[in-house]
Design an enzyme around this catalytic site. Structure first.
Site, mmCIF file in Angstrom:
data_model
loop_
_atom_site.group_PDB
_atom_site.id
_atom_site.type_symbol
_atom_site.label_atom_id
_atom_site.label_comp_id
_atom_site.label_asym_id
_atom_site.label_seq_id
_atom_site.Cartn_x
_atom_site.Cartn_y
_atom_site.Cartn_z
ATOM 1 N N ASP A 1 0.822 -1.214 0.000
ATOM 2 C CA ASP A 1 0.000 0.000 0.000
ATOM 3 C C ASP A 1 0.853 1.260 0.000
ATOM 4 O O ASP A 1 0.609 2.193 -0.763
ATOM 5 C CB ASP A 1 -0.929 0.010 1.227
ATOM 6 C CG ASP A 1 -2.307 -0.527 0.906
ATOM 7 O OD1 ASP A 1 -2.552 -0.824 -0.272
ATOM 8 O OD2 ASP A 1 -3.119 -0.663 1.821
ATOM 9 N N ASP B 1 -10.150 -3.502 2.501
ATOM 10 C CA ASP B 1 -10.091 -3.047 3.893
ATOM 11 C C ASP B 1 -11.077 -3.786 4.776
ATOM 12 O O ASP B 1 -11.099 -3.582 5.991
ATOM 13 C CB ASP B 1 -10.386 -1.549 3.961
ATOM 14 C CG ASP B 1 -9.288 -0.737 3.325
ATOM 15 O OD1 ASP B 1 -8.117 -0.999 3.624
ATOM 16 O OD2 ASP B 1 -9.595 0.136 2.506
#
Length: 346
Positions: free
Chosen positions: A221, A267
């Protein structure tokens, strides 16, 4: 309820040097609309984790091969960020070379099929309880083999019943709605189904595997979000139910609202499979307490809330994605102008 106040937009200058007011003003969400959107996203994130974790316990005990979970090993977890990076960069090149319209058309058909199957699988347990005992529930089997005699090999062997067919029909209706309208509610129905199935069917074999997966995706990320523009480009071009959305202007425009706050499925699913592992561990201890599950679930709520608060405060969206972790974490709105194009969140 106060009407949304347009943000100040710099004046443009025409060919004669005369200043002309820009006709398109950015939408500024009201505090109530923002709170409703963020709160709804948090609730929608918690539902598939909670119910998916419960269903993962049943799934791990099931003897039906059709419901068998996919176990993630330490080697799989270590390779996952690399595979996700290659897929992400491949999508980036595709969007740079080929027409975005045709790519998204193919993706829409692909996710239509996946969404119908995922939603049907999600609905099946509930439908089994709704139908009365007198319902004529016939059994079917879809069998596809290769070869003959002793060398015959099963390619597909899927058993289903009439209740499953009803779920499939209802899911197809939602799928057609999404395919034709791309409505945010249809998107969320498919997104929730994907997330719940992911938490239910993807099983970590131990805690260390979960730590390897989460640590690797953290580096993934940071690199793709803050080191390059690849993630942002793909996220803005990718049209698929890989995220949960909720309009910040729902109170003003109703179901026709178009300024969304978003939360990517990555997520939800990635932390969710770790939380589901801890629930299965609690169950294996054969105690009445669910200490590990409750602790990790509360920690996830705190972490998600803190993430949204930081992104809203600093006005910086975070975007992540890739194979198996298609994820757009953006707690900022994306106003659309009259021509339908997306403007950066203010």
């Amino acid at each position: 309820m106060a009407e949304p106040v347009p943000a100040a937009v710099p004046n443009a200058t025409d060919s004669n040097g005369t200043e002309v007011l820009n006709a398109t003003a950015k939408f500024v969400a009201t505090p109530e609309g923002t709170a409703l959107a963020y709160g709804s996203l948090v609730v929608m994130a918690l539902l598939p984790i909670f119910f998916g974790a419960l269903r993962s316990v049943t799934c791990s005990k099931s003897k039906n091969s059709a419901d068998a979970p996919e176990t993630i090993t330490s080697r799989d977890a270590a390779r996952f960020p690399i595979i996700a990076s290659c897929t992400l960069f491949g999508l980036y090149l595709f969007f740079k070379v080929f027409s975005q319209e045709y790519i998204n058309l193919l993706l829409s058909v692909y996710f239509f099929v996946l969404g119908v199957l995922a939603l049907s699988h999600t609905m099946s347990p509930a439908m089994a309880r709704i139908f009365p005992e007198s319902f004529p529930n016939k059994q079917y089997q879809l069998l596809f083999t290769q070869g003959s005699g002793e060398s015959k090999e099963e390619i597909v062997n899927y058993e289903f019943d009439t209740k499953n067919l009803v779920c499939l029909v209802l899911s197809s209706v939602v799928g057609v709605w999404y395919l034709l309208k791309k409505h945010w509610i249809a998107n969320n129905v498919f997104g929730l189904a994907f997330a719940l199935n992911g938490v239910e069917l993807l099983h970590l074999n131990n805690v260390s595997t979960g730590c390897i997966l989460l640590g690797g995706l953290f580096v993934y990320d940071v690199f793709w979000v803050f080191g390059t523009n690849v993630m942002v480009t793909v996220a803005k071009s990718f049209e698929a139910p890989i995220k949960l959305v909720f309009p910040q202007d729902l109170l003003e425009k109703g179901l026709g609202a178009s300024n969304f706050a978003m939360l990517g499925l990555g997520d939800i699913v990635i932390p969710g499979i770790f939380i589901a592992l801890l629930l299965r561990f609690d169950v294996s201890l054969k105690k009445n307490s669910r200490t590990y599950f409750v602790s990790s679930f509360l920690a996830y709520i705190f972490g998600l809330g803190l993430t949204i608060f930081v992104m809203h405060t600093f006005k910086h969206a975070q975007v992540g994605g890739g194979a198996g972790r298609s994820d757009v974490r953006e707690a900022l709105s994306e106003p659309r102008n009259r021509a339908g194009s997306v403007e950066p969140g203010s």
